[in-house]
Design an enzyme around this catalytic site. Sequence first.
Site, PDB file in Angstrom:
ATOM      1  N   SER A 250       1.026  -1.191   0.139  1.00  0.00           N
ATOM      2  CA  SER A 250      -0.027  -0.020   0.026  1.00  0.00           C
ATOM      3  C   SER A 250       0.770   0.993  -0.064  1.00  0.00           C
ATOM      4  O   SER A 250       1.995   1.077   0.057  1.00  0.00           O
ATOM      5  CB  SER A 250      -0.789   0.163   1.127  1.00  0.00           C
TER       6      SER A 250
ATOM      7  N   ASP B  40      -0.546  -1.261  -4.251  1.00  0.00           N
ATOM      8  CA  ASP B  40      -2.173  -1.244  -3.531  1.00  0.00           C
ATOM      9  C   ASP B  40      -2.791   0.016  -3.372  1.00  0.00           C
ATOM     10  O   ASP B  40      -2.052   0.962  -2.669  1.00  0.00           O
ATOM     11  CB  ASP B  40      -2.309  -2.307  -2.470  1.00  0.00           C
ATOM     12  N   HIS B  41      -3.738   0.420  -3.928  1.00  0.00           N
ATOM     13  CA  HIS B  41      -4.661   1.695  -3.667  1.00  0.00           C
ATOM     14  C   HIS B  41      -3.844   2.928  -3.749  1.00  0.00           C
ATOM     15  O   HIS B  41      -3.559   3.824  -2.963  1.00  0.00           O
ATOM     16  CB  HIS B  41      -4.977   1.589  -2.369  1.00  0.00           C
TER      17      HIS B  41
ATOM     18  N   HIS C 195     -12.897  -3.075   3.469  1.00  0.00           N
ATOM     19  CA  HIS C 195     -11.684  -3.381   4.084  1.00  0.00           C
ATOM     20  C   HIS C 195     -11.675  -3.820   5.615  1.00  0.00           C
ATOM     21  O   HIS C 195     -12.713  -3.076   6.276  1.00  0.00           O
ATOM     22  CB  HIS C 195     -10.703  -2.460   3.843  1.00  0.00           C
TER      23      HIS C 195
ATOM     24  N   THR D  55      -6.224  -8.227   6.235  1.00  0.00           N
ATOM     25  CA  THR D  55      -6.548  -8.283   7.472  1.00  0.00           C
ATOM     26  C   THR D  55      -5.999  -9.584   8.113  1.00  0.00           C
ATOM     27  O   THR D  55      -5.735  -9.796   9.262  1.00  0.00           O
ATOM     28  CB  THR D  55      -8.086  -8.072   7.470  1.00  0.00           C
TER      29      THR D  55
HETATM   30  P1  13P Z   1      -8.866  -7.082   3.582  1.00  0.00           P
HETATM   31  O1  13P Z   1      -9.078  -5.876   4.849  1.00  0.00           O
HETATM   32  O2  13P Z   1     -10.074  -7.903   3.670  1.00  0.00           O
HETATM   33  O3  13P Z   1      -7.778  -7.801   3.952  1.00  0.00           O
HETATM   34  O4  13P Z   1      -8.503  -6.449   2.383  1.00  0.00           O
HETATM   35  C1  13P Z   1      -7.446  -5.965   1.810  1.00  0.00           C
HETATM   36  C2  13P Z   1      -7.339  -5.257   0.612  1.00  0.00           C
HETATM   37  O5  13P Z   1      -8.278  -5.044  -0.107  1.00  0.00           O
HETATM   38  C3  13P Z   1      -6.198  -4.587   0.205  1.00  0.00           C
HETATM   39  O6  13P Z   1      -6.314  -3.768  -0.859  1.00  0.00           O
HETATM   40  O1  G3H Z   2      -6.567  -1.899   1.502  1.00  0.00           O
HETATM   41  C1  G3H Z   2      -5.970  -1.497   2.242  1.00  0.00           C
HETATM   42  C2  G3H Z   2      -4.867  -2.512   2.811  1.00  0.00           C
HETATM   43  O2  G3H Z   2      -5.317  -3.343   3.846  1.00  0.00           O
HETATM   44  C3  G3H Z   2      -3.821  -1.648   3.332  1.00  0.00           C
HETATM   45  O3  G3H Z   2      -3.786  -1.232   4.461  1.00  0.00           O
HETATM   46  O4  G3H Z   2      -3.083   1.363   4.044  1.00  0.00           O
HETATM   47  O5  G3H Z   2      -2.847   0.264   6.204  1.00  0.00           O
HETATM   48  O6  G3H Z   2      -1.318  -0.448   4.798  1.00  0.00           O
HETATM   49  P1  G3H Z   2      -2.742   0.385   4.876  1.00  0.00           P
HETATM   50 ZN    ZN Z   3      -8.327  -2.664  -1.135  1.00  0.00          ZN
END
Ligand code: 13P
Ligand code: G3H
Ligand code: ZN
Length: 307
Positions: A50, A82-83, A180, A256
Amino acid sequence: MPITVGIDVLQKASEKNYAVGAFNFNNMETLQAILEAASELDAPVIVEASEGAVKYAGASMLFNMVQALASQISIPVVLHLDHGKDFSLIMTALRAGFTSVMIDASSFPFEENIRQTKRIVDIAHAMGVSVEAELGTLKGIEDSVSVDERNATLINPQQAVTFVSETGVDYLAPAVGTSHGAFKYKGESRIDYERLKEVKKLTKMPLVLHGASGVPESIVEKAERFGAQLKGAKGVSDEVLQEAVTCGINKVNTDTDLRIATVAAIREVLANHPQEIDPRKILGPARTAMKEVVKHRIGLLGSTGKA
Ligand code: 13P
Ligand code: G3H
Ligand code: ZN
């Protein structure tokens, strides 16, 4: 193997109707757990960082750790952002060598989401990197949610077609009822399968499920036994996840479950051995616990033996 480009792994998954596990990591132990598990199952895998992970560990540290470990094993490993929301952070990931990036402009109006996504697609594709984008708002479906409310938050399949053709994005994360974190549903877990099937039918592209963690009761109970406070934690059941794969999901994000497994294992060591001060004795059991979680998750997705 060298780090693999995202679309190479996900196109195959979409054609053959299985999903690839995508696991978040911030540190060495988590990465080792993910890659050891995937390698033992001969499954392609996506490791994702992330924006917070990039800020915590550094993009080149993350890239070099992945490169070092991936080069020792023979499964395809994709390194994904990610994101991604911040333009300069996405550029940092691209320059560091990430082979897949997500541009998450899903909180903006549709046209602005298209504009931001296309801008990243143009740059990433010129570098040979694949792009994921998101449509809709990630929110659990509860009984009390009306059809109108559902239409307002979840993906609109017709909009998905326009979005994909105007942006040229490689894979799409549709909001279909997951969220999430550890507290996804008050009642039973559920996903809007019909909406998901419609998006797949219309776009015919790899689809991504965010917020997919199962939040397994046994691991939550263990964490709580050693002091964690997770009352009301609830995830996506294994059955619902597998049905989502049948309906067209090809990338399943999990963070998670790894977090809960980590704190349960660390709390157990610290509670049972209060004199322990060696980080390896504290983090090693967490690595073992995460590896079990990854193996279980990959086992649900149909990607075992697909490396
Ligand atoms: P969870 O919080 O369900 O593990 O999802 C993770 C996620 O979507 C990361 O982009
Ligand atoms: O989608 C979110 C992921 O669980 C990443 O979480 O931004 O706290 O690293 P984070
Ligand atoms: Zn996500």
